[in-house]
Write a protein that holds these residues in place. Sequence first.
Motif, PDB file in Angstrom:
ATOM      1  N   ALA A  39      -0.843   4.177 -12.577  1.00 45.02           N
ATOM      2  CA  ALA A  39       0.450   3.878 -10.915  1.00 45.02           C
ATOM      3  C   ALA A  39       0.513   4.562  -9.853  1.00 45.02           C
ATOM      4  O   ALA A  39       0.562   3.437  -8.774  1.00 45.02           O
ATOM      5  N   ALA A  40      -0.629   4.839  -9.350  1.00 45.85           N
ATOM      6  CA  ALA A  40      -1.220   5.473  -7.548  1.00 45.85           C
ATOM      7  C   ALA A  40      -1.741   4.049  -7.768  1.00 45.85           C
ATOM      8  O   ALA A  40      -1.613   4.003  -6.105  1.00 45.85           O
ATOM      9  N   GLN A  41      -2.662   3.844  -8.208  1.00 43.41           N
ATOM     10  CA  GLN A  41      -3.580   2.420  -7.817  1.00 43.41           C
ATOM     11  C   GLN A  41      -1.900   1.315  -6.977  1.00 43.41           C
ATOM     12  O   GLN A  41      -2.550   0.597  -6.506  1.00 43.41           O
ATOM     13  N   TYR A  42      -0.884   1.360  -8.497  1.00 43.10           N
ATOM     14  CA  TYR A  42      -0.109   0.577  -8.246  1.00 43.10           C
ATOM     15  C   TYR A  42       0.907   0.416  -7.286  1.00 43.10           C
ATOM     16  O   TYR A  42       1.031  -0.646  -5.594  1.00 43.10           O
ATOM     17  N   ALA A  43       0.916   1.509  -6.498  1.00 44.29           N
ATOM     18  CA  ALA A  43       1.824   1.818  -5.465  1.00 44.29           C
ATOM     19  C   ALA A  43       1.266   1.956  -4.329  1.00 44.29           C
ATOM     20  O   ALA A  43       1.227   1.377  -2.989  1.00 44.29           O
ATOM     21  N   ARG A  44      -0.509   1.913  -4.467  1.00 47.88           N
ATOM     22  CA  ARG A  44      -0.858   1.520  -2.904  1.00 47.88           C
ATOM     23  C   ARG A  44      -1.041   0.345  -2.600  1.00 47.88           C
ATOM     24  O   ARG A  44      -0.595  -0.113  -1.275  1.00 47.88           O
ATOM     25  N   ASP A  45      -1.090  -0.392  -3.878  1.00 48.05           N
ATOM     26  CA  ASP A  45      -1.280  -1.907  -3.302  1.00 48.05           C
ATOM     27  C   ASP A  45       0.153  -2.448  -2.750  1.00 48.05           C
ATOM     28  O   ASP A  45       0.128  -3.487  -1.906  1.00 48.05           O
ATOM     29  N   ALA A  46       1.060  -1.846  -3.065  1.00 47.91           N
ATOM     30  CA  ALA A  46       2.177  -1.862  -2.853  1.00 47.91           C
ATOM     31  C   ALA A  46       3.074  -1.637  -0.904  1.00 47.91           C
ATOM     32  O   ALA A  46       2.959  -2.970  -0.752  1.00 47.91           O
ATOM     33  N   ALA A  47       2.168  -0.623  -0.810  1.00 48.75           N
ATOM     34  CA  ALA A  47       1.610  -0.142  -0.141  1.00 48.75           C
ATOM     35  C   ALA A  47       1.629  -1.159   1.234  1.00 48.75           C
ATOM     36  O   ALA A  47       1.681  -1.191   2.466  1.00 48.75           O
ATOM     37  N   VAL A  48       0.379  -1.483   0.993  1.00 46.05           N
ATOM     38  CA  VAL A  48      -0.757  -2.106   1.783  1.00 46.05           C
ATOM     39  C   VAL A  48       0.116  -2.766   2.509  1.00 46.05           C
ATOM     40  O   VAL A  48      -0.124  -3.807   3.619  1.00 46.05           O
ATOM     41  N   ASP A 127       0.537   0.358  10.625  1.00 50.42           N
ATOM     42  CA  ASP A 127      -0.874   1.156  10.022  1.00 50.42           C
ATOM     43  C   ASP A 127      -1.142   2.521   9.547  1.00 50.42           C
ATOM     44  O   ASP A 127      -1.741   2.712   8.600  1.00 50.42           O
ATOM     45  N   ILE A 128      -0.061   3.337   9.613  1.00 47.51           N
ATOM     46  CA  ILE A 128      -0.098   5.217   9.402  1.00 47.51           C
ATOM     47  C   ILE A 128       0.699   4.748   7.542  1.00 47.51           C
ATOM     48  O   ILE A 128      -0.224   5.489   6.603  1.00 47.51           O
ATOM     49  N   SER A 129       1.068   4.029   7.271  1.00 51.74           N
ATOM     50  CA  SER A 129       1.542   4.230   6.219  1.00 51.74           C
ATOM     51  C   SER A 129       0.447   3.037   4.899  1.00 51.74           C
ATOM     52  O   SER A 129       0.138   3.853   3.560  1.00 51.74           O
ATOM     53  N   VAL A 130      -0.415   2.391   5.696  1.00 49.28           N
ATOM     54  CA  VAL A 130      -1.771   1.801   4.844  1.00 49.28           C
ATOM     55  C   VAL A 130      -2.618   3.062   4.526  1.00 49.28           C
ATOM     56  O   VAL A 130      -3.152   2.993   3.018  1.00 49.28           O
ATOM     57  N   GLU A 271       3.645  11.857  11.502  1.00 45.20           N
ATOM     58  CA  GLU A 271       2.939  10.208  12.101  1.00 45.20           C
ATOM     59  C   GLU A 271       4.489   8.666  11.761  1.00 45.20           C
ATOM     60  O   GLU A 271       4.413   8.547  12.681  1.00 45.20           O
ATOM     61  N   ILE A 272       3.924   8.659  10.608  1.00 47.73           N
ATOM     62  CA  ILE A 272       5.248   7.647   9.846  1.00 47.73           C
ATOM     63  C   ILE A 272       6.599   7.800  11.240  1.00 47.73           C
ATOM     64  O   ILE A 272       7.332   7.163  11.321  1.00 47.73           O
TER      65      ILE A 272
END
Length: 456
Positions: A39-48, A127-130, A271-272
């Motif tokens: 789930a963390a991996q999918y969340a990262r892929d979506a946030a990118v 950029d910060i979100s990624v 920062e975001i």
Amino acid sequence: MRRSIIPVLLAATAALPATANDLLDSYHEALDQDRSLLAAQYARDAAVEAKPQALSAFLPRLTASGSHERSHNEITSSGSRIITDPTNPAANASTKIDFYNSFDQGQIQFSQTLWSFEAFQRLKQADISVAQAEAVYRSAQQSLILRLAQAYFEVLAASDALRTGTAERAATERQWAQAERRREVGLATIIDVQETRAAFDASIATVIAAERRVANAQRALEEITGREADPGQALAEDMPLVPPAPARVDSWLEATRSENYELRIARLGTEIAARNVSAVRARHYPTFALSASHVESLNSSERNADSTRSGVGVSISLPIYAGGLIASQVRQASALGLQSKASEESTQRTVERQTRDAFQGVISGIASVRATQAAMRSSQLALESSQLGLKVGTRTEVDVLTALRNLYAAQRTYSQARYDYLLSVLSLKRQAGRLAESDLAEIDALLTVASAPPPG
């Protein structure tokens, strides 16, 4: 500061017998099977995807559109005839035109944002979100390592407790049988027999509870790895105990402040939020854009003329007043920024406390293992003395039972203390943001095939 605690643990393991370990294999399976990490991996892929979406505001946009329309038209015109006889006026004359027309239109539009203060801030925010999404995923990886170690060690500790409980049950059963024989020859009383019988019954309950603990621990490990868990291992008896290096907690706190993933996530969140304030405030500023269009219109009827129109221009938009909406959004974003800052400070205090606790856990863990090991040896000597005293008549069956219980209780405590020590080592490395697969591999080398505890 970059020296690891765990490599030092291996200094004394070179002479250990060959092992049949699967802690590292369990971790590899958990990488594919653990749903929390997935789930963390999918969340990262979506946030990118926030980066290309923010960048699209500065990239050209080209759209095409078309339409087709069929219409029925009636045109009626009227006028007066020429009057030749004033006494007999002529009626008005009218003309009616009826026709159909097909109207086709095609349009191509091009637009390009030249400058937008808000879009620029959103791009920096992306950029910060990624970076934050990547930190969240790395934190999840370290969390998996620690969760797997906890679940795996719980299986081993539960299995140790079961083996100790089984040995205790066998020892108390022998003690009960011995008390029966001694009563038959007049060397023991019925009270001694009842005491030993009660101890045997209690040991049965202990084994039942230990079996349940093993089953629950195995299911918890299976939840992470996705396969049946039955390690059948234990820590090597000669496991070295090494204090943290560096030996000062301030050094670990410094590493935590700079490398802890939970704190890094909180800082990026602040920062975001700050970028969001700037982006919302930028809605007060003008936006410049370049636009171009080409439109062609075709008519089937000769009464309607065809047309073609092309144009290029630069536009500027400047919000003057929006009913107080932008000002309210700025205040809202500022409040959310203060909330993120407060959360960051809270997170820093929490991780610093956890770092101190993990550091102290390693120190006290070493002392606890040594103390429980000494207690176990003392309990073994006390049991042997009680058994010898029973033979010569200076000790009773109750004394032997007490010594027996103390021995197996010390064995269980010693076993748990060693797993707690290793978990403290892993927890300390996680707080410093340096927990990795290699740490599991090093601990894996400390595991060996489990053997039954020595009989009481």
